[in-house]
Design a protein around this motif. Structure first.
Motif, PDB file in Angstrom:
ATOM      1  N   ASP A 139       0.879  -1.249  -0.110  1.00 35.39           N
ATOM      2  CA  ASP A 139      -0.145   0.019   0.210  1.00 35.39           C
ATOM      3  C   ASP A 139       1.008   1.319  -0.088  1.00 35.39           C
ATOM      4  OD1 ASP A 139      -2.464   1.414  -0.054  1.00 35.39           O
ATOM      5  OD2 ASP A 139      -3.344   0.187   1.671  1.00 35.39           O
ATOM      6  N   LEU A 140       0.318   2.359  -0.187  1.00 32.84           N
ATOM      7  CA  LEU A 140       0.930   3.760  -0.286  1.00 32.84           C
ATOM      8  C   LEU A 140       0.922   4.173   1.152  1.00 32.84           C
ATOM      9  CD1 LEU A 140      -0.467   5.136  -3.766  1.00 32.84           C
ATOM     10  CD2 LEU A 140       2.168   4.622  -3.063  1.00 32.84           C
ATOM     11  N   TYR A 141       2.005   4.788   1.651  1.00 29.67           N
ATOM     12  CA  TYR A 141       2.032   5.483   3.098  1.00 29.67           C
ATOM     13  C   TYR A 141       2.642   6.823   2.847  1.00 29.67           C
ATOM     14  CZ  TYR A 141       1.327   0.526   4.485  1.00 29.67           C
ATOM     15  OH  TYR A 141       0.852  -0.810   4.432  1.00 29.67           O
ATOM     16  N   PRO A 142       1.863   7.771   2.421  1.00 34.34           N
ATOM     17  CA  PRO A 142       2.543   9.010   1.981  1.00 34.34           C
ATOM     18  C   PRO A 142       2.761   9.901   3.180  1.00 34.34           C
ATOM     19  CG  PRO A 142       0.086   9.135   1.536  1.00 34.34           C
ATOM     20  CD  PRO A 142       0.577   7.675   1.954  1.00 34.34           C
ATOM     21  N   SER A 143       2.398   9.543   4.512  1.00 33.46           N
ATOM     22  CA  SER A 143       2.791  10.318   5.721  1.00 33.46           C
ATOM     23  C   SER A 143       2.376   9.427   7.002  1.00 33.46           C
ATOM     24  CB  SER A 143       1.887  11.506   5.734  1.00 33.46           C
ATOM     25  OG  SER A 143       0.432  11.206   5.591  1.00 33.46           O
TER      26      SER A 143
ATOM     27  N   GLU B 171       3.166   1.711  -8.608  1.00 31.12           N
ATOM     28  CA  GLU B 171       2.931   3.114  -7.851  1.00 31.12           C
ATOM     29  C   GLU B 171       3.287   2.817  -6.479  1.00 31.12           C
ATOM     30  OE1 GLU B 171       1.195   6.823  -8.467  1.00 31.12           O
ATOM     31  OE2 GLU B 171       1.628   5.442  -9.820  1.00 31.12           O
ATOM     32  N   VAL B 172       3.121   1.901  -6.025  1.00 35.75           N
ATOM     33  CA  VAL B 172       3.672   1.634  -4.796  1.00 35.75           C
ATOM     34  C   VAL B 172       5.185   1.651  -4.758  1.00 35.75           C
ATOM     35  CG1 VAL B 172       4.050  -0.111  -2.935  1.00 35.75           C
ATOM     36  CG2 VAL B 172       1.584   0.337  -3.715  1.00 35.75           C
ATOM     37  N   LEU B 173       5.811   1.048  -5.492  1.00 39.53           N
ATOM     38  CA  LEU B 173       7.350   1.232  -5.829  1.00 39.53           C
ATOM     39  C   LEU B 173       7.640   2.694  -5.721  1.00 39.53           C
ATOM     40  CD1 LEU B 173      10.000  -0.574  -5.872  1.00 39.53           C
ATOM     41  CD2 LEU B 173       9.814  -0.576  -8.306  1.00 39.53           C
ATOM     42  N   ARG B 174       7.058   3.209  -6.746  1.00 35.40           N
ATOM     43  CA  ARG B 174       7.409   4.847  -6.905  1.00 35.40           C
ATOM     44  C   ARG B 174       7.066   5.435  -5.728  1.00 35.40           C
ATOM     45  NH1 ARG B 174       4.066   5.476 -10.784  1.00 35.40           N
ATOM     46  NH2 ARG B 174       5.145   4.523 -12.227  1.00 35.40           N
ATOM     47  N   GLY B 175       6.310   5.145  -4.837  1.00 35.89           N
ATOM     48  CA  GLY B 175       5.873   6.141  -3.699  1.00 35.89           C
ATOM     49  C   GLY B 175       7.175   5.724  -2.650  1.00 35.89           C
TER      50      GLY B 175
ATOM     51  N   GLY C 254     -13.398   3.352   3.141  1.00 37.34           N
ATOM     52  CA  GLY C 254     -13.221   4.659   2.344  1.00 37.34           C
ATOM     53  C   GLY C 254     -12.727   4.173   0.950  1.00 37.34           C
ATOM     54  N   ARG C 255     -12.235   3.310   0.607  1.00 32.81           N
ATOM     55  CA  ARG C 255     -11.661   2.948  -0.911  1.00 32.81           C
ATOM     56  C   ARG C 255     -12.782   2.473  -1.850  1.00 32.81           C
ATOM     57  NH1 ARG C 255      -5.986   0.274   0.226  1.00 32.81           N
ATOM     58  NH2 ARG C 255      -7.364  -0.909   1.803  1.00 32.81           N
TER      59      ARG C 255
ATOM     60  N   ASP D  21     -10.296   7.987  -2.987  1.00 37.81           N
ATOM     61  CA  ASP D  21      -9.217   7.927  -2.233  1.00 37.81           C
ATOM     62  C   ASP D  21      -7.798   7.828  -2.960  1.00 37.81           C
ATOM     63  OD1 ASP D  21      -7.374   7.204  -0.325  1.00 37.81           O
ATOM     64  OD2 ASP D  21      -8.902   6.342   0.995  1.00 37.81           O
ATOM     65  N   PRO D  22      -6.885   8.688  -2.532  1.00 38.97           N
ATOM     66  CA  PRO D  22      -5.609   8.532  -3.387  1.00 38.97           C
ATOM     67  C   PRO D  22      -4.880   7.212  -3.109  1.00 38.97           C
ATOM     68  CG  PRO D  22      -5.767  10.791  -2.045  1.00 38.97           C
ATOM     69  CD  PRO D  22      -7.016   9.976  -1.707  1.00 38.97           C
ATOM     70  N   LEU D  23      -5.209   6.577  -2.264  1.00 39.62           N
ATOM     71  CA  LEU D  23      -4.543   5.368  -1.756  1.00 39.62           C
ATOM     72  C   LEU D  23      -4.972   4.338  -2.836  1.00 39.62           C
ATOM     73  CD1 LEU D  23      -4.754   5.084   1.923  1.00 39.62           C
ATOM     74  CD2 LEU D  23      -2.838   5.948   0.615  1.00 39.62           C
ATOM     75  N   ASN D  24      -6.130   4.391  -3.620  1.00 39.53           N
ATOM     76  CA  ASN D  24      -6.276   3.528  -4.648  1.00 39.53           C
ATOM     77  C   ASN D  24      -5.389   3.461  -5.754  1.00 39.53           C
ATOM     78  OD1 ASN D  24      -8.719   2.019  -3.656  1.00 39.53           O
ATOM     79  ND2 ASN D  24     -10.006   3.708  -4.082  1.00 39.53           N
ATOM     80  N   ALA D  25      -4.772   4.512  -5.752  1.00 42.98           N
ATOM     81  CA  ALA D  25      -3.746   4.543  -6.834  1.00 42.98           C
ATOM     82  C   ALA D  25      -2.735   3.256  -6.878  1.00 42.98           C
ATOM     83  CB  ALA D  25      -3.150   5.786  -6.954  1.00 42.98           C
TER      84      ALA D  25
END
Length: 357
Positions: free
Chosen positions: A133-137, A160-164, A206-207, A270-274
């Motif tokens: 998953d994405l953990y932006p903060s 996308e997860v790798l890029r994050g 929420g996703r 939800d941005p995490l769906n990306a």
């Protein structure tokens, strides 16, 4: 690294004693079937979570205490703690030794940042971070960086997860989620077209886009929409052709899918769906369904195998209409799903570990 008598530890965000199966469960199962000694530790169930209701008594009651070896040979553990990880004193090495699991592992794969502590690094020469998953903060973002700094390799579930993760110095691999194709395959060789039903199976947080589901149901009153998952809390009343089924046991999901024509992935904005690599995409295909999904970096239109995507409310109805008109059952999707079986994913995982050893 060959599997054989190798020892592998998974530190995962989910245990297998509820309605969901996640990637670490499938990798653990298949590595054990190939002769590995596999231990799988899920996120601790804390007293704080039980008091606040985040861990329901009925769910906790289904989780064994202490080591539990399943029929596939994997030893599963789900710790009980006072405080949520990582706020308390829980340490992986100490917990394993307390439960009679001693010695080092040939590889450790961690996908739950909250399980990280420095004792893990001393348990193996090959530590793999496997972000799902994405953990932006926030807290997971901060702990994630500690894991990256300590890891020997990264296996991400999407580009996308790798890029994050930002710039990385270790070897990396993108290994999308797959499907247990044998589990979801239909056994009816003479099957005709499926009932005109649409189905969703999965989390309802929420996703999930309740508004899109309601819009589809409203514009297709002759189609039944079946929604299976825990804690359904739609923001408003739903059309009468929507059935909320509650959580469905994993072993019962194939029968539900075989009685429908289209699998739904109504992802919210939800941005995490990306960063998601939804297992349901290939499970739907393996079960002979066509799929309608909101398009993301990891989910693209492929109408030849029965994947129809939309960008928003303006084209969502048209995508569903095309999916409903697709040949049923979706034989092309079944063939495509076989290329994304967990067996093939495990082959790639083992090859990656061999390169690091």
């Amino acid at each position: 690294m060959t599997v054989g008598d190798r020892r592998v530890l998974f530190l995962s965000h989910s245990h297998p004693f509820g309605p969901f199966r996640v990637g670490s469960h499938h990798y653990a199962r298949l590595l054990a079937s190939r002769g590995g000694e596999v231990v799988h530790v899920g996120t601790p169930i804390s007293l704080a979570h039980r008091i606040t209701g985040r861990a329901r008594p009925s769910d906790v009651a289904n989780v064994p205490r202490g080591p539990h070896r399943t029929v596939d040979g994997v030893v599963h553990l789900v710790p009980r703690t006072m405080m949520p990880a990582p706020l308390g004193s829980f340490r992986v090495a100490r917990y394993l030794e307390k439960n009679g699991i001693r010695g080092r592992f040939d590889a450790i794969l961690i996908d739950q940042p909250l399980l990280w502590d420095t004792s893990i690094r001393g348990l193996t020469d090959t530590l793999i971070y496997r972000p799902t998953d994405l953990y932006p903060s926030g807290l997971k973002h901060r702990i994630q960086q500690q894991i990256i700094d300590a890891s020997d390799g990264i296996i991400a579930t999407s580009e996308e997860v790798l890029r994050g993760l930002g710039p990385l110095g270790q070897p990396t691999l993108v290994l999308n989620n797959g499907a247990d194709t044998a589990h979801f395959a239909s056994t009816n060789e003479d099957e005709g077209p499926r009932p005109i039903r649409c189905v969703y199976v999965g989390a309802l947080d929420g996703r999930f886009d309740w508004a899109q589901l309601s819009a589809w149901a409203g514009s297709h009153p002759d189609v039944r929409f079946l929604v299976a998952g825990p804690d359904a809390d739609p923001p408003s009343s739903l059309p009468s052709n929507v059935d909320l089924l509650g959580p469905i046991a994993y072993d019962a999901v194939p029968a539900l899918l075989h009685d429908a024509r289209v699998g739904l992935l109504p992802l919210s904005d939800d941005p995490l769906n990306a960063g998601r690599s939804p297992m349901k995409l290939y499970e739907y295909l393996a079960a002979g369904l066509t799929v309608v999904a909101r398009e993301t970096p990891g989910i693209k239109r492929h109408e030849g195998v029965g994947i129809y995507t939309y960008s928003g409310g303006d084209d969502a109805d048209a995508a569903l209409d095309r999916a409903l008109a697709h040949a049923s059952p979706n034989d092309g999707g079944v063939r495509a799903a076989s290329d994304s079986s967990w067996e093939r994913k495990t082959d790639e995982l083992v090859a990656f570990l061999q390169r690091l050893s």
